[in-house]
Scaffold this active site. Structure first.
Site, PDB file in Angstrom:
ATOM      1  N   CYS A  45       0.837  -1.212   0.000  1.00 12.91           N
ATOM      2  CA  CYS A  45       0.000   0.000   0.000  1.00 12.91           C
ATOM      3  C   CYS A  45       0.870   1.261   0.000  1.00 12.91           C
ATOM      4  O   CYS A  45       0.558   2.248  -0.668  1.00 12.91           O
ATOM      5  CB  CYS A  45      -0.897   0.053   1.237  1.00 12.91           C
ATOM      6  SG  CYS A  45      -2.029  -1.322   1.358  1.00 12.91           S
ATOM      7  N   ASP A 135     -21.332  11.415 -14.857  1.00 14.00           N
ATOM      8  CA  ASP A 135     -22.729  11.064 -14.550  1.00 14.00           C
ATOM      9  C   ASP A 135     -22.842  10.249 -13.263  1.00 14.00           C
ATOM     10  O   ASP A 135     -23.920   9.744 -12.937  1.00 14.00           O
ATOM     11  CB  ASP A 135     -23.355  10.293 -15.721  1.00 14.00           C
ATOM     12  CG  ASP A 135     -22.578   9.017 -16.060  1.00 14.00           C
ATOM     13  OD1 ASP A 135     -21.559   8.723 -15.372  1.00 14.00           O
ATOM     14  OD2 ASP A 135     -22.977   8.303 -16.986  1.00 14.00           O
TER      15      ASP A 135
HETATM   16  C1  BEZ Z   1       0.636  -4.768   1.844  1.00 12.84           C
HETATM   17  O1  BEZ Z   1       0.151  -3.660   1.608  1.00 12.84           O
HETATM   18  O2  BEZ Z   1       1.842  -4.960   1.783  1.00 12.84           O
HETATM   19  C2  BEZ Z   1      -0.252  -5.937   2.198  1.00 12.84           C
HETATM   20  C3  BEZ Z   1      -1.456  -5.717   2.841  1.00 12.84           C
HETATM   21  C4  BEZ Z   1      -2.253  -6.804   3.163  1.00 12.84           C
HETATM   22  C5  BEZ Z   1      -1.866  -8.088   2.815  1.00 12.84           C
HETATM   23  C6  BEZ Z   1      -0.669  -8.288   2.157  1.00 12.84           C
HETATM   24  C7  BEZ Z   1       0.141  -7.210   1.836  1.00 12.84           C
END
Ligand code: BEZ
Length: 222
Positions: A45, A135
């Site tokens: 992330c 929309d």
């Molecule tokens: C990550 O962002 O690294 C991650 C998050 C949840 C499960 C596996 C990886």
């Protein structure tokens, strides 16, 4: 219930790093992308939010509002932003990150990953990408498992294709990229295509003798 193409964007109000956001108000009159994350302070992330921070000028050029969602509270998000910007030099997380600590929104959008379970046995939120048109209808959804980082070059490429279809009635073929030939949508007759595409179009001959593959230069490039 998962969102389906053509569905109206869910209406909700939620806390975010930019204060309370009324989602419908936020996206009014604009294209919008909402992308979700399982958790703050997770490695994949962190790379993704930084990449989006660097891509912001590209989204702005296309008139696309950007909003992220992660399943923690705003205080946690704010602490995480420093890590994201430090990991991806030059990235600014100046777009809002929605808070979803109870996963209420993740459930509402239907974006849980049954194969990735947290310590309490609850499925993690998947990496969803939703693109809404002006929309407020869903134009694209891509659902990645929590363990696979997304390709935001591909997301931009798809937005370009969606906007070409919306503005010029063309489709884009396999592996299309900016500047490549586009395809006349099947619903347009040859007469309508002649009127619509001043640069013309070519019909590709195929063994069936059917005239369904019609190529035209990308309408919005010289
Ligand atoms: C990550 O962002 O690294 C991650 C998050 C949840 C499960 C596996 C990886």
């Amino acid at each position: 219930m998962a969102l389906k193409l053509g569905d109206a964007a869910p209406s909700f109000v939620a806390d975010s790093t930019h204060g309370k956001i009324d989602f419908h108000q936020y996206i009014t009159g604009s294209w919008a992308i909402l992308f979700s994350h399982p958790n703050d302070f997770t490695p994949v992330c962190t790379t993704e939010l930084g990449a989006v921070g660097k891509f912001l000028p590209e989204f702005e050029k296309r008139g696309v509002k950007v909003i992220a969602l992660s399943c923690n509270d705003v205080e946690s998000h704010k602490g995480w932003i420093a890590d994201i910007e430090s990991f991806t030099p030059g990235a600014k997380v100046s777009y809002p990150i929605l808070a979803d600590p109870t996963r209420e929104l993740a459930v509402k959008f239907g974006m849980l990953d049954p194969d990735e379970i947290d310590a309490k046995g609850i499925p993690l939120t998947a990496r969803a990408v939703y693109v809404f048109g002006p929309d407020k209808k869903l134009k694209l959804s891509i659902l990645y498992p929590a363990t696979t980082g997304r390709n935001f070059n591909e997301v931009l490429r798809v937005i370009d294709s969606l906007q070409l279809t919306a503005n010029y009635s063309v489709a884009t073929p396999v592996n299309w990229n900016q500047g490549d030939k586009c395809m006349v949508v099947p619903s347009l007759s040859n007469d309508a295509a002649t009127a619509k595409f001043p640069k013309g179009f070519e019909t590709v001959e195929v063994p069936s003798g059917k005239s369904y593959i019609r190529l035209t230069p990308q309408p919005n490039v010289d």
